[in-house]
Design a protein around this motif. Structure first.
Motif, PDB file in Angstrom:
ATOM      1  N   PHE A 345       0.692  -1.268  -0.057  1.00  6.74           N
ATOM      2  CA  PHE A 345      -0.158  -0.105  -0.012  1.00  6.74           C
ATOM      3  C   PHE A 345       0.800   1.293  -0.021  1.00  6.74           C
ATOM      4  CE2 PHE A 345      -3.173  -3.021   1.966  1.00  6.74           C
ATOM      5  CZ  PHE A 345      -3.980  -2.982   0.877  1.00  6.74           C
ATOM      6  N   LYS A 370      -5.961   2.446  -0.563  1.00  5.46           N
ATOM      7  CA  LYS A 370      -5.858   2.678   0.895  1.00  5.46           C
ATOM      8  C   LYS A 370      -6.490   4.013   1.452  1.00  5.46           C
ATOM      9  CE  LYS A 370      -4.194   0.776   4.931  1.00  5.46           C
ATOM     10  NZ  LYS A 370      -4.176   2.026   5.860  1.00  5.46           N
ATOM     11  N   ASP A 374      -9.300   4.591   3.910  1.00  4.42           N
ATOM     12  CA  ASP A 374      -9.019   5.323   5.398  1.00  4.42           C
ATOM     13  C   ASP A 374     -10.199   6.386   5.380  1.00  4.42           C
ATOM     14  OD1 ASP A 374      -7.149   3.392   5.786  1.00  4.42           O
ATOM     15  OD2 ASP A 374      -5.455   4.618   5.288  1.00  4.42           O
ATOM     16  N   SER A 379     -11.662  -0.104   6.275  1.00 10.10           N
ATOM     17  CA  SER A 379     -10.085  -0.860   6.303  1.00 10.10           C
ATOM     18  C   SER A 379     -10.056  -1.804   4.949  1.00 10.10           C
ATOM     19  CB  SER A 379     -10.030  -2.046   7.501  1.00 10.10           C
ATOM     20  OG  SER A 379     -11.061  -2.808   7.390  1.00 10.10           O
ATOM     21  N   HIS A 381      -7.831  -5.187   3.897  1.00 10.20           N
ATOM     22  CA  HIS A 381      -6.638  -6.123   4.382  1.00 10.20           C
ATOM     23  C   HIS A 381      -6.502  -6.973   3.114  1.00 10.20           C
ATOM     24  CE1 HIS A 381      -6.753  -4.682   8.566  1.00 10.20           C
ATOM     25  NE2 HIS A 381      -8.225  -5.111   8.328  1.00 10.20           N
TER      26      HIS A 381
END
Length: 398
Positions: A345, A370, A374, A379, A381
């Motif tokens: 990221f 990301k 944010d 989130s 992952h």
């Protein structure tokens, strides 16, 4: 009797551990402090002591072979509750220490310690002296003990600053490498489509092609123009990310519907590369989000998955509305090595697979993903295994 904890104990422990001096090898600077404390105060024992969560540890010591002691038995644990010298002229007569094994078993009858203070706030340890007979320090000896404690504090601060300076220097070198990589990549990404457009323009201007050939040339030029626009859009997005100026138009959205649209938009690319797209988001997934931004996120994630999935591979999108709304994108692609996962990221980061497969792009897609997620307080992952594939979980607030 158990000593009270300093009022700033969590911060004190954080400052102590940030100094990274616990359990390190002896150093002459600290050895000199312990020796001077012993000589100036006329005691057989002197030490530079650091008080951890459950123990007292000697960074330097004179007159003892001990490495430290349990915190509950330490005199110094009382010293760190203030910023002044603690002097116990007769430990056997002091109710705090009368039952202490150090007094009864080892005959330690006198103690004096000055706190070692970091950041002007946190007493992380002491410069202390111990004797086997009761006694009283002179005012000059107390001043010397304070001075030596300040010197110990400076030594700890210098080591911390040196380490931080080293970390900053390492980070600057890393940023320089990233800058060089960025300039090389962006130059390539700009030059390639521009060279293509220029070449086809020259051919169109110099020769008289039939209408069908001209349309094919214009189609190629259009695709390369789109590629340039996407790169410029990504660079502008990165500029906004740097300034924390991502603007969101929040509203009620259906992540499943956004997934359907993203799959439809990417299906032609997937078919061209021989990759199957499977949409398993059959139920609505309500969320609060900026629909255009999340569509951008899904497009980046799907295009990435398609890029790094071999022909006859498969990409699936699943969803869940239980708890927080979530989309799961799973591919059977080349995967990412474990040591590269923490960096995927980062801006301008290109993994080894991108270089090997000569994949287009300056390494901004996942950084943009990301930042957008944010900004939504969600989130993202990523789990991956080389040769097996990658799974991305995108979670947003309901």
């Amino acid at each position: 009797m158990r000593a009270p904890l300093p009022v700033d104990e969590p911060g004190r422990l954080a400052a102590l551990h940030d100094a990274r001096v616990l359990d390190t090898a002896p150093e002459e600077d600290f050895d000199d402090i312990a020796l001077l404390a012993s000589q100036i105060c006329g005691t057989p024992l002197g030490a530079v002591s650091l008080v951890d969560r459950d123990r007292q540890w000697f960074k330097a010591k004179v007159g003892t072979d001990l490495e430290g002691a349990p915190r509950d038995l330490s005199f110094c644990t009382y010293t760190i509750t203030s910023h002044d010298v603690l002097e116990i002229r007769d430990t056997a007569a002091d109710p705090r220490f009368a039952e202490n094994p150090a007094v009864n078993a080892h005959g330690l009858k006198f103690y004096a310690g000055a706190p070692v203070v970091l950041d002007g706030t946190y007493a992380v340890g002491t410069v202390c002296v111990v004797d086997h007979t009761p006694r009283v320090l002179t005012e000059a000896q107390r001043r010397a003990l304070r001075s030596l404690a300040r010197h110990a504090s400076v030594q700890l601060e210098l080591r911390r600053y040196a380490r931080h300076a080293g970390e900053i220097a390492d980070r600057m070198r890393q940023l320089d490498r990233m800058k060089d990589s960025f300039l090389a990549t962006v130059s390539h990404e700009l030059r390639t489509p521009l060279s293509t457009i220029r070449g086809y323009l020259e051919m169109l201007l110099e020769d008289d092609f039939d209408a069908e050939t001209s349309r094919r040339f214009l189609s190629v030029m259009s695709r390369n123009s789109d590629r340039l626009l996407r790169l410029i859009d990504e660079l502008l997005m990165v500029a906004k990310m740097t300034d924390d100026r991502i603007q969101l138009d929040l509203g009620e959205v259906d992540l499943a519907d956004l997934a359907h649209q993203a799959i439809a938009a990417c299906r032609a690319l997937a078919e061209h590369r021989g990759v199957k797209l499977r949409d398993r988001t059959d139920q609505p997934v309500p969320a609060r989000a900026d629909g255009k931004r999340i569509a951008q996120v899904l497009n980046h994630l799907l295009v990435n998955a398609i890029k790094f999935t071999h022909p006859d591979g498969e990409i699936t999108i699943d969803s869940t509305a239980a708890g927080e709304p979530e989309l799961i994108i799973t591919d059977t692609g080349v995967g990412i090595a474990a040591d590269e996962l923490p960096h995927v990221f980062d801006r301008f980061y290109r993994c080894t697979a991108a270089e090997v497969m000569a994949a287009q792009g300056p390494g901004l897609g996942l950084a943009i993903v990301k930042s957008i997620v944010d900004a939504h307080h969600g989130s993202v992952h990523l789990e991956s295994e080389p040769g097996v594939g990658t799974t991305v979980r995108l979670t947003l607030p309901r």
